[in-house]
Design a protein around this motif. Sequence first.
Motif, short mmCIF file in Angstrom:
data_model
loop_
_atom_site.label_atom_id
_atom_site.label_comp_id
_atom_site.label_asym_id
_atom_site.label_seq_id
_atom_site.Cartn_x
_atom_site.Cartn_y
_atom_site.Cartn_z
N PRO A 1 0.81 -1.21 0.00
CA PRO A 1 0.00 0.00 0.00
C PRO A 1 0.85 1.27 0.00
N ASN A 2 2.01 1.22 0.65
CA ASN A 2 2.89 2.38 0.68
C ASN A 2 3.47 2.68 -0.70
N THR A 3 3.80 1.64 -1.45
CA THR A 3 4.30 1.81 -2.82
C THR A 3 3.23 2.41 -3.70
N PHE A 4 2.01 1.88 -3.57
CA PHE A 4 0.90 2.42 -4.35
C PHE A 4 0.64 3.89 -4.00
N LEU A 5 0.75 4.21 -2.72
CA LEU A 5 0.56 5.59 -2.30
C LEU A 5 1.62 6.50 -2.93
N SER A 6 2.86 6.11 -2.83
CA SER A 6 3.94 6.94 -3.39
C SER A 6 3.77 7.12 -4.90
N ASN A 7 3.42 6.05 -5.59
CA ASN A 7 3.20 6.14 -7.04
C ASN A 7 2.02 7.05 -7.36
N SER A 8 0.94 6.94 -6.59
CA SER A 8 -0.24 7.77 -6.82
C SER A 8 0.06 9.24 -6.58
N VAL A 9 0.84 9.52 -5.56
CA VAL A 9 1.21 10.91 -5.26
C VAL A 9 2.08 11.47 -6.38
N GLU A 10 3.00 10.67 -6.90
CA GLU A 10 3.83 11.13 -8.02
C GLU A 10 2.97 11.45 -9.24
N LYS A 11 2.02 10.58 -9.55
CA LYS A 11 1.14 10.81 -10.70
C LYS A 11 0.29 12.05 -10.48
N ALA A 12 -0.22 12.23 -9.27
CA ALA A 12 -1.02 13.41 -8.96
C ALA A 12 -0.18 14.67 -9.10
N ASN A 13 1.06 14.62 -8.66
CA ASN A 13 1.96 15.76 -8.78
C ASN A 13 2.16 16.16 -10.25
N ARG A 14 2.37 15.15 -11.10
CA ARG A 14 2.53 15.45 -12.53
C ARG A 14 1.26 16.06 -13.10
N SER A 15 0.10 15.55 -12.68
CA SER A 15 -1.17 16.08 -13.18
C SER A 15 -1.39 17.52 -12.75
N VAL A 16 -1.04 17.81 -11.50
CA VAL A 16 -1.21 19.18 -10.99
C VAL A 16 -0.26 20.12 -11.72
N LYS A 17 0.97 19.70 -11.94
CA LYS A 17 1.92 20.54 -12.69
C LYS A 17 1.42 20.81 -14.10
N GLU B 1 -9.61 18.92 -14.20
CA GLU B 1 -10.44 17.77 -13.85
C GLU B 1 -9.58 16.51 -13.69
N HIS B 2 -8.66 16.32 -14.62
CA HIS B 2 -7.76 15.16 -14.56
C HIS B 2 -6.93 15.21 -13.27
N ALA B 3 -6.45 16.37 -12.93
CA ALA B 3 -5.63 16.51 -11.72
C ALA B 3 -6.46 16.23 -10.46
N PHE B 4 -7.69 16.72 -10.41
CA PHE B 4 -8.57 16.42 -9.27
C PHE B 4 -8.80 14.92 -9.15
N ASN B 5 -8.99 14.24 -10.28
CA ASN B 5 -9.17 12.79 -10.26
C ASN B 5 -7.92 12.08 -9.76
N SER B 6 -6.76 12.55 -10.18
CA SER B 6 -5.50 11.95 -9.73
C SER B 6 -5.32 12.13 -8.23
N ILE B 7 -5.67 13.29 -7.73
CA ILE B 7 -5.57 13.54 -6.29
C ILE B 7 -6.54 12.63 -5.54
N ALA B 8 -7.74 12.46 -6.06
CA ALA B 8 -8.73 11.59 -5.41
C ALA B 8 -8.22 10.15 -5.33
N ARG B 9 -7.60 9.67 -6.39
CA ARG B 9 -7.03 8.32 -6.37
C ARG B 9 -5.89 8.23 -5.35
N ALA B 10 -5.08 9.26 -5.28
CA ALA B 10 -3.98 9.26 -4.31
C ALA B 10 -4.52 9.30 -2.88
N GLU B 11 -5.62 10.01 -2.66
CA GLU B 11 -6.21 10.05 -1.33
C GLU B 11 -6.79 8.68 -0.94
#
Length: 92
Positions: A14-30, A42-52
């Motif tokens: 779960p920690n690996t999935f969290l780190s990967n999700s946060v990285e993807k969310a960061n790219r989407s926000v940028k 919208e894509h970035a909000f979805n990425s953040i939701a998955r990371a949460e």
Amino acid sequence: MAKRSEMSWKKDSPNTFLSNSVEKANRSVKQAMSHPEEMAVEHAFNSIARAEKAFSNAEQHGEQVENIQLNKEQLDSMRQQLNDVNRIVEEQ
């Protein structure tokens, strides 16, 4: 050919999935910050939701507390940045 989990030298935790999700969310926000358009936001909000969701899962499994907290702080910061971008998009 071996299955992905057999080939992987990392444990899919779960920690690996969290780190990967946060990285993807960061790219989407940028991406949304550099191209403030409705679809990117919208894509970035979805990425953040998955990371949460990944955060909640890691927290429930009692993963590394320090790493979870660091990822949560990054998510909070990204959500604030994205809210700022969203206001700009809505004003256009």
